[in-house]
Design a protein around this motif. Structure first.
Motif, PDB file in Angstrom:
ATOM      1  N   ARG A  13       0.820  -1.225   0.000  1.00  0.00           N
ATOM      2  CA  ARG A  13       0.000   0.000   0.000  1.00  0.00           C
ATOM      3  C   ARG A  13       0.851   1.272   0.000  1.00  0.00           C
ATOM      4  N   CYS A  59       0.774  -5.191   6.056  1.00  0.00           N
ATOM      5  CA  CYS A  59      -0.090  -5.256   4.867  1.00  0.00           C
ATOM      6  C   CYS A  59       0.167  -6.545   4.089  1.00  0.00           C
ATOM      7  N   ASP A  63      -2.579  -9.569   3.621  1.00  0.00           N
ATOM      8  CA  ASP A  63      -3.078 -10.033   2.331  1.00  0.00           C
ATOM      9  C   ASP A  63      -2.858 -11.527   2.159  1.00  0.00           C
ATOM     10  N   ASP A  70     -10.470 -11.866   0.265  1.00  0.00           N
ATOM     11  CA  ASP A  70     -10.441 -10.558  -0.384  1.00  0.00           C
ATOM     12  C   ASP A  70     -11.121 -10.548  -1.749  1.00  0.00           C
ATOM     13  N   ARG A  75     -13.795  -3.771  -2.224  1.00  0.00           N
ATOM     14  CA  ARG A  75     -12.654  -2.887  -2.046  1.00  0.00           C
ATOM     15  C   ARG A  75     -11.314  -3.601  -2.214  1.00  0.00           C
ATOM     16  N   THR A  76     -11.265  -4.918  -2.025  1.00  0.00           N
ATOM     17  CA  THR A  76      -9.987  -5.622  -1.981  1.00  0.00           C
ATOM     18  C   THR A  76      -9.784  -6.645  -3.099  1.00  0.00           C
ATOM     19  N   ARG A  79      -6.476  -6.512  -5.249  1.00  0.00           N
ATOM     20  CA  ARG A  79      -5.144  -6.516  -4.647  1.00  0.00           C
ATOM     21  C   ARG A  79      -4.268  -7.556  -5.348  1.00  0.00           C
ATOM     22  N   ASP A 186     -17.023  -2.250   4.512  1.00  0.00           N
ATOM     23  CA  ASP A 186     -17.042  -3.622   3.986  1.00  0.00           C
ATOM     24  C   ASP A 186     -18.060  -4.521   4.675  1.00  0.00           C
TER      25      ASP A 186
END
Length: 285
Positions: A13, A59, A63, A70, A75-76, A79, A186
Motif C-alpha cells: 500500500r 499489509c 493479504d 479478499d 474494495r480488496t 489486490r 465492507d
C-alpha cells in the motif's frame, strides 16, 4: 523485475499513506512526550522508518492471510495477491524482509526496546487471524498500532511510565473508532464471507460505539497530557481533534459506504492535530 517491484509496492500500500500515518502519529506522540520535545534525528528517523516498514510488513501478511476472502470484497478484490498477480510465498517473503529491516533499525537501542519489538512483531503478525474468531479484532489492531509508544519511551528513558500506557490506551480507543468506520465500508461483504469485525458486532449501535470510542480517546489522552505536564497548546490540539470528530459523525451517521471511507481517511487530521498540540506545547512552553 521493475513490474514485480511495482506489484510489491502495491502489496504494501505504498500508494495509500493513510495506513502509515495512523501508525506513525501515536508513535510520534510517544517519542515527543518521552523526550520532552525534539528526540534528536537518530530516534526520529528510526521510529518513522520503523513505522513505515512494520506497516508495510503488516499489509503483506494481512493479504496473505486474507487471500481467500479478499476476492469477495469489492474494495480488496483487485489486490495483487488476490488477483493472482503475485504468489502467496512472495507476500510472506516481503513481510519477512521488511520485518528484518525494521529490526535492524533498532539493534543499537537498549535491550528493553528489543524485547518490546518481539512483542510488537507477534501482535502485527497475528492480527489478520483474529478476524476469524475475535468479535472485535480492531482492539487487537489498536494494541499493535500503539506499541510504538512504549517502545519510544523505552528507547528514550529505558523504562515505561504510566504516561506511556495512558497514551497507548487513548490510541486503542482511537483505533477502535477509525477501524470500525473502515469496517463499516465492507460490512455487507464481510457478513457474506464470515469475517468478524467491530462494525458487525456493534450492529445498529455502530455509530454510537464509534462516537463513544472517540470520546474515550479524547478523555484518556487529556489524562495522559496532565500526567506528562502538557498545557494549553496540547489542549488546543485536543479541541481541534474534537472538532474533527464532529465532522466524523456527520459523515458516518447515514452509514453510506463512501462517506464511512472518507471518515476513516479523515483520521489523519485527528492524529496530526494531536501531534501538533504536543509539538507546540514543548516548543513554545
Amino acid at each position: 523485475m521493475s513490474s514485480r517491484i511495482l506489484l510489491y509496492l502495491r502489496l504494501i500500500r505504498i500508494d495509500k499513506p493513510i495506513g502509515y500515518m495512523l501508525l506513525m502519529w501515536p508513535t510520534l506522540w510517544g517519542l515527543w512526550v518521552a523526550a520532552g520535545g525534539w528526540p534528536g534525528w537518530p530516534l526520529f528517523l528510526i521510529f518513522t522508518a520503523g513505522s513505515v516498514l512494520m506497516h508495510s510488513a503488516g499489509c503483506a501478511i494481512n493479504d496473505f492471510a486474507d487471500r481467500d476472502f479478499d476476492r469477495f470484497v469489492k474494495r480488496t478484490k483487485d489486490r495483487p495477491l488476490t488477483a493472482g498477480e503475485i504468489a502467496p510465498w512472495e507476500a510472506v517473503m516481503v513481510a519477512v524482509v521488511l520485518s528484518l529491516l525494521s529490526f535492524l533499525l533498532i539493534l543499537r537501542l537498549n535491550a528493553l526496546v528489543l524485547q518490546l519489538a518481539v512483542v510488537a512483531l507477534v501482535l502485527a503478525g497475528t492480527y489478520p487471524w483474529f478476524k476469524r474468531f475475535f468479535v472485535v479484532p480492531q482492539a487487537w489492531l489498536g494494541i499493535a498500532f500503539g506499541f510504538g509508544i512504549p517502545m519510544a519511551f523505552a528507547a528514550v528513558r529505558g523504562e515505561i511510565p504510566m504516561t506511556a500506557w495512558y497514551l497507548m490506551l487513548g490510541n486503542l480507543f482511537w483505533t477502535l473508532a477509525y477501524d470500525t468506520e473502515y469496517a463499516m465500508v465492507d460490512r455487507d461483504d464481510d457478513l457474506k464471507v464470515g469475517i468478524r469485525t467491530s462494525a458487525i458486532t456493534f450492529g445498529q449501535y455502530d455509530v454510537f460505539a464509534v462516537m463513544l470510542c472517540y470520546a474515550l480517546m479524547l478523555l484518556v489522552l487529556f489524562v495522559a497530557g496532565l500526567d506528562a505536564g502538557l498545557g494549553g497548546w496540547f489542549v488546543a490540539g485536543l479541541v481541534a481533534a474534537a472538532i474533527c470528530v464532529v465532522f466524523q459523525y456527520r459523515l458516518i451517521r447515514t452509514r453510506e459506504r463512501m462517506k464511512c471511507f472518507l471518515a476513516f481517511r479523515g483520521n489523519n487530521l485527528i492524529g496530526l492535530s494531536l501531534f501538533a498540540g504536543i509539538l507546540l506545547d514543548y516548543t513554545l512552553h
